[in-house]
Structures are given as C-alpha cells and as structure tokens.
Design an enzyme around this catalytic site. Structure first.
Site, PDB file in Angstrom:
ATOM      1  N   GLY A  84       0.767  -1.240   0.000  1.00  0.00           N
ATOM      2  CA  GLY A  84       0.000   0.000   0.000  1.00  0.00           C
ATOM      3  C   GLY A  84       0.798   1.291   0.000  1.00  0.00           C
ATOM      4  N   GLY A  85       2.137   1.202   0.054  1.00  0.00           N
ATOM      5  CA  GLY A  85       2.974   2.398  -0.053  1.00  0.00           C
ATOM      6  C   GLY A  85       3.032   3.264   1.186  1.00  0.00           C
ATOM      7  NE  ARG A 341      -0.867  -3.869   9.448  1.00  0.00           N
ATOM      8  CZ  ARG A 341       0.024  -3.694   8.496  1.00  0.00           C
ATOM      9  NH1 ARG A 341       1.065  -4.509   8.392  1.00  0.00           N
ATOM     10  NH2 ARG A 341      -0.125  -2.703   7.624  1.00  0.00           N
ATOM     11  CD  GLU A 484       7.856 -10.227   5.177  1.00  0.00           C
ATOM     12  OE1 GLU A 484       6.992 -11.008   5.587  1.00  0.00           O
ATOM     13  OE2 GLU A 484       7.728  -9.560   4.128  1.00  0.00           O
TER      14      GLU A 484
END
Length: 514
Positions: A84-85, A341, A484
């Site tokens: 999503g930037g 989240r 990641e």
C-alpha cells in the site's frame, strides 16, 4: 505438491523452532571457493529487488561498487511493488507542517506494544534514529510522497504515516529501479534464483551459486526441491552479499511448520514468490534464527478478492477510521478498529472460529475515503464483488444477514462514544473531532477475513545489518541482510506501515557498511 523428504521437513521444523543452527550439526554445506570456478565477478551481490534490496543496491553502488541485484521472479519488486505504499516515520516533515507532535520514544513505545515487548531494542532504536535519513534518501531517488496527508494507522499513538501519491509500493520501486539502472557497471537481473553461498576457508561469504532463466512454479513450495529450471552460474562477490529476499507467507509448507493452525489453502496478501528458500540456506550457513514462528495476519483483508487487493486501501484509512466493523451474527461492534494488527486479527479470528462463514463487515460512507487518493477509491468502489453499496442500514441488514436492531444499536453507541470522547473499545475517537457516523446512506460495505501478511522472524542482524553466527555470536563475514528476511525488529507483530521503514533503513545500512 513437491516431494520434500522427511529429512528436509525435519530440518525446516528444527530451524523454525529456533533451536540449534543446522550448520553446527548436519548442514548442507555451502561450496568452498577453491572447489568452484567463478563465471562472473562483482563487488556486491544483492538477493531480492524490493524495498530493502534496492535501498542496499543504490547505497552501495553510489560508493563506487559494481552491484548485481538478483530477482528470482520475472517481475521486479516482490511484495514491495504491490503493497500500500505507507511508511511510518516519527518527526517527519509532513507531521511538522501539520503541527503533529511526535517523538522517537513514542514511536518505539507503540512498536513495543504491538510487538508484545519481544522487539530487539537496538534494531527498533535504529529505525527511530534513521527515519528522516530514509525519507531524504527516497526523495533524492525520485519517490513522490503525498505532502498533504499524514495517515493514522492502527496501533500508532499519533498520525505519522506517509504515503506515495499513488498509494502503492510501486511509487517507491519504479523510481528506485530507474535510478539504479542509470548507474554504470550495475545490473538488475530477473529470473536469477539464488541457490547457495560460496565461502572461503575462513567461512567468509565470497559469492553465490545461482540459476539464470529460472522459472518459478507456484505449485512447488519451500525450497523448490523439484524445480530444476535454469542454468547454473557461480558469481563472485568481492565485498559482500546482501540478503533482501523477503518473508515466506506464501510458503505453504514452511509457514505451517511454524504455525500449524494456518490452513494449506488460506489466501495470503503476498506475491507468489514469498517462500523460505533463501532463509533456509542462511540457517544452513549458521545464521541465528529469531522468532520465526510469529506470523502476522492482515485484519483489513477481504475474502472477496485474491491477494493484497484493494480492500486494505479502503478499510485501513477509510472504514476503520471513519466507520466501524460489526459481527454479522448480532450487528454489534467487536474491536477497536484502529488497534494494532494482531489485536484486530485475533478479534476477527474469534468470530470466524465460532462461525467459519460469518465474515465480519466493515461499514463506511463516501466521506470515509477522503484521505485516500480519489483515483484509488474510484477503482476500488467499481468492484461490486468486493464493495457492497447499500442505501440504508435496513439494506445492509437484509443483504448481509445482520440483525437490524443490533446494527442500529451499534450506530447509536458509537456516536455516543464520539460525543463523550470515550469509545467502548478504546478507539481514539478524539481524532474524529466530533464527526458522527452517518445515520443515512448510501453506505459501503466490505467483508473481512485476515490473511497471512508478514513474517516477523528470520535472521538475526546487528545495527550494521550484519548477519550474526549461531556458532560465535559474531557477524558472518561478507553477509548482510535487510527487510522481512530478518527477525527481531518487530517482535510478535509488526506495527502497520513500519515495514517500509525497516526495509529502507536497514537496506541503506547494509549498503553503507559493505
């Protein structure tokens, strides 16, 4: 499904559990340079062409190094180009322009809260310190941020998230690739799969074994044991190798070894190539495994589209901020829509565990999307399979099987919370400045279902982005990692919009230190 041997399955399970590094017991040893013939020679080899890989490649290339970036897929950018930037930066220029008070300490506190205190503090502190360096680096490389918007992502105490003009990771990747390809004696090579390391007699990483013209097969998983496509090459890396190959959310074998609760067929927000092969080879080499079993699910995803899709763009900064989510079984809210989240995904999972097809719904209205690029909104709303348009609460109740009385009561209680400045689930409603949820349509509705999104664990690195050895606790010479594929920075659950921050900063640091 690939025929992966019992030995390989056990090997992956042991590494994932974070026990002894396999290199000390039964590793498939990397090749020694004296036993191979190098086909090519570069100063630096970077594995992966996403945020971290491009940041590392650009930084070290501008020091005069000849750099080769390897990408196993036919498309550049991996997960980075489809995300999503959104990039979280404490004390960023847009915050200052809008008078938003923030601090490095508050940023770290928010990350630690989301990460359940499992974050490695020295790595987290590096993000807090180097945020504006990353911002300047990106602007210099041609990344265009929306200078009028600073978003408030779930779990953050204040708005501190910047987005690109196009609300996509491609807004970073395309200009960075363009800048890298302008540098003389550097190359970005697609369909070039990393297979193994080349080391010298002292254990220093001096190169990599790869396959060119590799064809990824989405029916194979983990380290692609059956896929022998491509031609082998041995590449020398005189100054070092940077691992920036991302996480393993699409690796159905390895992710299930880490968390057996994940169904084999569950959709993921990740691109098809997000597998564990490079990570496993680094473990074989003796790299420390860190928190590999923590896998984050995106609570803003929808079962009505594949992959990352458009739903997160509408829910995160739209419906979750200016609207709310309800349990379709009773019409009641069940979570703080702006929590971290893990908290939100766990709340959604609780419903789906009790009733597998009772997907919760997020509800908003046209004004809910005012902070999002209008072109993005228009494109997303045009997908009637994803977004339901209802003219009234009655129509929502009828279309989604929601008890109308419960839905109306949720609107009433939500608005009472806004008026009182005290939401029943702890949502920071003070940011809404008294804006009540509209009691008249039209409304927009999206069904919610968490998807595997980010793997928290990976290789242990230090503040210099050097990969640490489980044998000595010291850096494995010639080996760096960023993004990641590393572990520890985010703890149990990454705070939304801190991934790009992590990738860019540690990519830069790897490039600086080679």
């Amino acid at each position: 499904m690939a025929n992966i041997s019992r030995r390989n399955i056990l090997k992956m399970g042991v590494v994932g559990a974070g026990t002894l590094a396999l290199s000390s017991i039964n590793a498939t040893a990397a090749a020694n340079e004296k036993d191979v013939k190098f086909d090519e020679e570069w100063d630096v080899v970077v594995v992966g062409s996403g945020f971290a890989g491009l940041a590392a490649g650009l930084t070290t290339a501008k020091k005069g190094n000849r750099v080769l970036i390897l990408e196993k897929m036919g498309r550049i950018g991996g997960n980075s180009v489809i995300n999503g930037g959104a990039m979280s930066l404490p004390n960023n220029p847009v915050q200052e322009k809008q008078g938003i008070k923030d601090s490095k300490e508050l940023f770290m506190q928010d990350c630690l809260k989301a990460g359940l205190g499992l974050n490695h503090p020295e790595l987290l502190e590096t993000l807090a310190k180097r945020g504006n360096d990353a911002y300047k680096f990106l602007v210099e490389e041609g990344v265009v941020f929306d200078e009028n918007v600073v978003a408030h992502f779930g779990g953050h105490s204040v708005p501190r998230t910047l987005t690109t003009k196009n609300h996509s990771g491609s807004g970073y990747i395309h200009p960075m690739v363009e800048q890298f390809q302008k540098i003389e004696n550097c190359e970005l090579r697609r369909r070039a799969k990393f297979d193994d390391f080349i080391v010298n007699n002292n254990g220093r990483v001096v190169g990599v074994a790869i396959r060119e013209n590799y064809r990824f097969d989405d029916n194979l998983y983990s380290d692609d044991l059956e896929n022998t496509s491509g031609e082998k090459k041995i590449i020398k890396a005189k100054k070092g190798v940077v691992l920036a190959s991302g996480g393993f959310c699409r690796d159905r074998i390895y992710r299930k070894l880490q968390d057996p609760r994940i169904p084999d067929d569950v959709d993921s927000t990740n691109h098809a190539g997000a597998t564990a092969g490079v990570l496993l080879k680094a473990f074989d080499l003796g790299a420390y495994p860190v928190q590999v079993s923590w896998i984050q699910f995106g609570p803003w995803a929808s079962p009505d589209e594949k992959g990352f899709g458009m739903a997160p763009l509408l829910t995160q900064e739209g419906m979750f901020k200016f609207g709310f989510a309800v349990d379709v079984r009773n019409g009641k809210r069940f979570m703080n829509e702006l929590a971290d989240r893990k908290t939100r995904a766990d709340a959604e999972f609780k419903i789906l565990k009790e009733a597998p097809n009772a997907y919760p719904i997020a509800i908003g209205y046209e004004d809910s999307f005012r902070l999002i690029n209008p072109d993005v909104v228009k494109k997303a709303l045009s997908n009637d399979k994803l977004v339901g348009v209802c003219q009234s609460l009655d129509e929502i109740a009828s279309k989604y099987g929601v008890p109308l009385d419960g839905l109306k009561e949720s609107v009433k209680k939500y608005n009472e919370g806004i008026k009182a400045g005290n939401d029943e689930f702890g949502k920071p409603v003070d940011q809404l400045k008294g804006e009540l949820f509209k009691e008249n349509g039209p409304y927009y509705v999206i069904r919610l279902s968490p998807k595997p999104h980010h793997t928290m664990g990976g290789l242990k690195i230090n503040e210099k982005a050097e990969v640490l050895s489980s044998k000595t606790g010291k850096p494995i010479e010639g080996l760096y990692a960023a993004g990641e594929i590393t572990g520890g920075t985010h703890g149990a659950s990454r705070l939304g919009s801190v991934a790009i921050t992590d990738c860019i900063i540690f990519g830069m640091i790897a490039g600086e230190n080679i």
